[in-house]
Design a protein around this motif. Structure first.
Motif, PDB file in Angstrom:
ATOM      1  N   ILE A  33       5.743   2.501   7.605  1.00 60.58           N
ATOM      2  CA  ILE A  33       6.923   2.326   6.767  1.00 60.58           C
ATOM      3  C   ILE A  33       7.515   3.723   6.574  1.00 60.58           C
ATOM      4  N   PRO A  34       8.848   3.858   6.623  1.00 63.67           N
ATOM      5  CA  PRO A  34       9.415   5.198   6.407  1.00 63.67           C
ATOM      6  C   PRO A  34       8.977   5.767   5.062  1.00 63.67           C
ATOM      7  N   ASP A  35       8.743   7.047   5.033  1.00 58.88           N
ATOM      8  CA  ASP A  35       8.388   7.721   3.784  1.00 58.88           C
ATOM      9  C   ASP A  35       9.543   7.584   2.794  1.00 58.88           C
ATOM     10  N   PRO A  36       9.256   7.142   1.560  1.00 58.40           N
ATOM     11  CA  PRO A  36      10.346   7.027   0.601  1.00 58.40           C
ATOM     12  C   PRO A  36      10.958   8.401   0.278  1.00 58.40           C
ATOM     13  N   GLU A  37      12.279   8.483   0.376  1.00 57.48           N
ATOM     14  CA  GLU A  37      12.971   9.714  -0.029  1.00 57.48           C
ATOM     15  C   GLU A  37      13.320   9.571  -1.504  1.00 57.48           C
ATOM     16  N   LYS A  56      12.446  -2.284   7.472  1.00 61.55           N
ATOM     17  CA  LYS A  56      11.178  -2.093   8.172  1.00 61.55           C
ATOM     18  C   LYS A  56      10.143  -3.112   7.701  1.00 61.55           C
ATOM     19  N   LEU A  57      10.260  -3.500   6.427  1.00 62.22           N
ATOM     20  CA  LEU A  57       9.360  -4.508   5.872  1.00 62.22           C
ATOM     21  C   LEU A  57       9.848  -5.930   6.186  1.00 62.22           C
ATOM     22  N   LYS A  58      11.027  -6.007   6.789  1.00 60.79           N
ATOM     23  CA  LYS A  58      11.636  -7.283   7.178  1.00 60.79           C
ATOM     24  C   LYS A  58      11.872  -8.213   5.992  1.00 60.79           C
ATOM     25  N   ARG A  59      12.220  -7.613   4.871  1.00 61.38           N
ATOM     26  CA  ARG A  59      12.487  -8.419   3.690  1.00 61.38           C
ATOM     27  C   ARG A  59      13.782  -7.965   3.033  1.00 61.38           C
ATOM     28  N   ASP A  60      14.379  -8.873   2.291  1.00 62.63           N
ATOM     29  CA  ASP A  60      15.594  -8.587   1.542  1.00 62.63           C
ATOM     30  C   ASP A  60      15.323  -7.450   0.550  1.00 62.63           C
TER      31      ASP A  60
END
Ligand code: ZN
Length: 143
Positions: A33-37, A56-60
């Motif tokens: 998962i991309p690192d949270p900025e 990336k999580l394929k969710r809304d």
């Protein structure tokens, strides 16, 4: 003596154990998962790349936002225009990351085969994680 029958029972038992021990396909592969900025302003935390993370999580994003708000017991708002999530709490990137990983484990990854090619289906109040790869259906906790 019924040792023959007992042996057969043991054999069946071992066979059953063996099948249970077969590791799930690609289940151990780490999904990135991309690192949270993160930007923190006062008592707020802004996750700048929240839309990208949700994709990336394929969710809304609204669903992922709701999950974070529930877990952190904090209000927040997702802005679809900028793709940012504003949380009314100060949290570190590490904590955000932990909850995103938790979300991935509980609401994205198939517990049977490890695929993330899944979707959430709602049946009334029940949520079911449906795997497009292996067809498994797993009830998950609604929130
Ligand atoms: Zn699966």
């Amino acid at each position: 003596m019924s040792s023959g029958r007992e042996l057969l029972r043991n054999y069946e038992y071992l066979l059953e154990r063996l099948y249970q021990k077969v590791p799930p396909k690609s289940g151990s592969a780490e999904y990135k998962i991309p690192d949270p900025e993160i930007i923190r302003i006062g008592n707020q935390t802004i996750i700048r790349n929240f839309r990208e993370i949700s994709q990336k999580l394929k969710r809304d994003p609204q669903l992922v936002a709701r999950f974070l708000q529930k877990e952190l017991a904090a209000a927040g708002s997702y802005d679809p225009g900028s793709g940012q999530l504003v949380l009314n709490i100060r949290v570190s990137r590490r904590v955000v990351n932990q909850f995103l990983q938790l979300f991935l484990r509980q609401y994205v990854r198939c517990p049977t085969c490890g695929s993330i090619d899944t979707r959430l289906r709602r049946e009334g109040k029940a949520w079911i994680l449906v795997c497009e790869a292996c067809g498994a259906e797993q009830p998950v906790k609604a929130f």
